[in-house]
Design an enzyme around this catalytic site. Structure first.
Site, short mmCIF file in Angstrom:
data_model
loop_
_atom_site.label_atom_id
_atom_site.label_comp_id
_atom_site.label_asym_id
_atom_site.label_seq_id
_atom_site.Cartn_x
_atom_site.Cartn_y
_atom_site.Cartn_z
N THR A 132 6.10 -27.15 -24.51
CA THR A 132 5.80 -28.58 -24.50
C THR A 132 4.64 -28.88 -25.44
O THR A 132 4.69 -29.84 -26.22
CB THR A 132 5.47 -29.04 -23.07
N GLN A 138 15.61 -22.47 -26.54
CA GLN A 138 16.84 -21.93 -25.99
C GLN A 138 17.67 -21.19 -27.04
O GLN A 138 18.78 -20.76 -26.74
CB GLN A 138 17.68 -23.05 -25.37
N ASN A 178 19.10 -27.60 -24.19
CA ASN A 178 18.77 -26.87 -22.97
C ASN A 178 19.68 -27.19 -21.79
O ASN A 178 19.76 -26.41 -20.85
CB ASN A 178 17.31 -27.17 -22.57
N GLY A 220 7.51 -18.27 -24.19
CA GLY A 220 7.72 -16.93 -23.65
C GLY A 220 8.60 -16.87 -22.42
O GLY A 220 9.40 -15.95 -22.27
N HIS A 221 8.49 -17.83 -21.52
CA HIS A 221 9.10 -17.64 -20.21
C HIS A 221 10.61 -17.83 -20.18
O HIS A 221 11.25 -17.59 -19.16
CB HIS A 221 8.42 -18.54 -19.17
N CYS A 276 12.86 -29.46 -16.40
CA CYS A 276 11.75 -30.38 -16.65
C CYS A 276 12.03 -31.78 -16.13
O CYS A 276 11.14 -32.62 -16.06
CB CYS A 276 11.46 -30.44 -18.15
N THR A 290 -10.65 -20.80 -26.63
CA THR A 290 -10.57 -19.34 -26.60
C THR A 290 -9.12 -18.90 -26.41
O THR A 290 -8.44 -19.35 -25.48
CB THR A 290 -11.44 -18.77 -25.46
#
Length: 406
Positions: free
Chosen positions: A92, A204, A176, A225-226, A350, A262
């Site tokens: 996002t 996707q 998606n 990543g997920h 989402c 960071t």
């Protein structure tokens, strides 16, 4: 409703035997478990090379080395220079940075005034909402739809010829909700001829179909990543040319100034390893998933009267099966499947909790009111699950239709 262990079952004739079976996860398009290889890479960053990569001492230098190694790994997997990789906190944020960053950075920081954003009609909410925000800041937003199931390239060409040349065009690589592949090569060629910046949400697509930025000249690319067995809260924007992109956050010079703060070294390393493994294994895994998907698809279409494959007959990624099922409600069906130990979704995770119709399905099937069921396959699925998937889904539809019959 009776619950045993972690699986709840709706008490009905014949449900007990199925409920006792192993749960089946069919929501890989929503999220995936972290692979052991990815977790091992991350563990080293969390417990050993834990320093702040901006620090000049040895702990900081080791963390910086890990971060740059992850950048090189991710860039190499996608065929781009390491310097093109900007780590973010997810898909996002990457989508927002691509769209809003391009609008706000237009003409050396002129902001949204006079800017023009072009998107497809099936974009993820992260892109669609960013375009809406750009409009509030003074931009224009053009949406390119579909004609007889095909992406409207003529509509894109018209938008590209507009008096206000688009500041950014955003078209996702794979939808998606349906798995529909957009014609990115053709879209990229049109944008290149018009001199327009092209962004693509490839969340996707990476690890599911070939994604080559050498062959398809996308300027900005979103990965996360997920969706590919990496950690949640990780993502990257591949920015081949960073000029003219305004950051969304301020207060530091990290990530070339595009994403200050960071850096999450462990998250970056986990994301890079997940992408590397997904791209390496994609050819074999995609064939396996397509075989599974096609078997479930053909049998469900045969057993469920009136069912339609959303984006059926179009080019689709191999891991998503989206069905339109008339005569039922999506939420009721999903609850029935969950009670039987099967995890699925009605579309995009989402959009959970929203009663609004799917923008993607409305673009493909205007006026259609059938319930939507998305089954998305992955590493947790195999051919031994097919019989149970078909039986549970078709039986659930039959029960709901019987209950709802006038």
């Amino acid at each position: 409703m009776a619950c045993e262990g972690k699986v709840c079952s709706v008490e009905n004739k014949g449900a007990g035997a199925r409920s006792a079976a192993e749960p089946i996860y069919l929501d890989h398009a929503a999220t995936t478990p972290v692979r052991a290889e990815v977790a091992a890479v991350m563990a080293g960053c969390l417990t050993e090379d834990f320093g702040n990569p901006s620090s000049g001492h040895r702990w900081g230098r080791r963390a910086r080395a890990r971060l740059e190694e992850a950048r090189a790994t991710l860039g190499g997997a996608l065929g781009v220079e390491a310097g093109s990789v900007c780590f973010t906190r997810g898909g996002t944020e990457s989508d927002n940075l691509a769209v809003l960053g391009s609008v706000r950075g237009r003409d050396g920081g002129a902001g949204g005034r006079g800017a023009h954003v072009v998107t497809s009609a099936v974009e993820h909410p992260a892109v669609a909402a960013a375009a809406e925000r750009a409009v509030k800041e003074g931009a224009r937003h053009s949406v390119v739809g579909f004609e007889e199931g095909e992406f409207d390239l003529d509509g894109l060409r018209a938008a590209l010829r507009d008096r206000d040349r688009p500041g950014v065009v955003s078209c996702m690589w794979v939808n998606n909700e349906t798995g529909l592949e957009l014609p990115l090569a053709e879209i990229a060629a049109e944008c290149r001829r018009a001199g327009a910046r092209l962004h693509s949400d490839a969340v996707q697509a990476v690890g599911k179909i070939p994604v080559s930025l050498a062959e398809v000249p996308v300027d900005l690319l979103t990965v996360t990543g997920h969706k590919i067995y990496g950690p949640k809260g990780t993502g990257a924007l591949i920015a081949r040319h960073r000029r003219g992109i305004e950051p969304l956050h301020f207060g530091g010079g990290q990530e070339g100034g595009l994403r200050p703060g960071t850096e999450d070294v462990a998250g970056a390393a986990g994301l890079a390893e997940a992408v590397r493994l997904a791209v390496r294994e994609a050819p074999a895994e995609s064939r396996r998933l397509e075989t599974l998907r096609n078997e479930v698809e053909s049998r469900l279409i045969e057993k469920i009267s009136g069912a339609r494959v959303n984006a059926g007959g179009m080019r689709r990624a191999p891991h998503i099966l989206s069905l339109a099922i008339p005569g039922i409600d999506s939420d009721t069906l999903l609850a029935a499947l969950d009670a039987e130990g099967i995890a699925a979704s009605g579309g995009s995770a989402c959009a959970s909790g929203s009663s609004a119709p799917s923008a993607s399905l409305a673009a493909l099937y205007p006026g259609d009111t059938a319930a939507s069921l998305r089954l998305s396959f992955g590493r947790l699925n195999d051919s031994q699950q097919v019989d149970r998937i078909v039986s549970v889904v078709s039986d659930a539809v039959d029960r709901i239709r019987t209950l709802w019959a006038p």
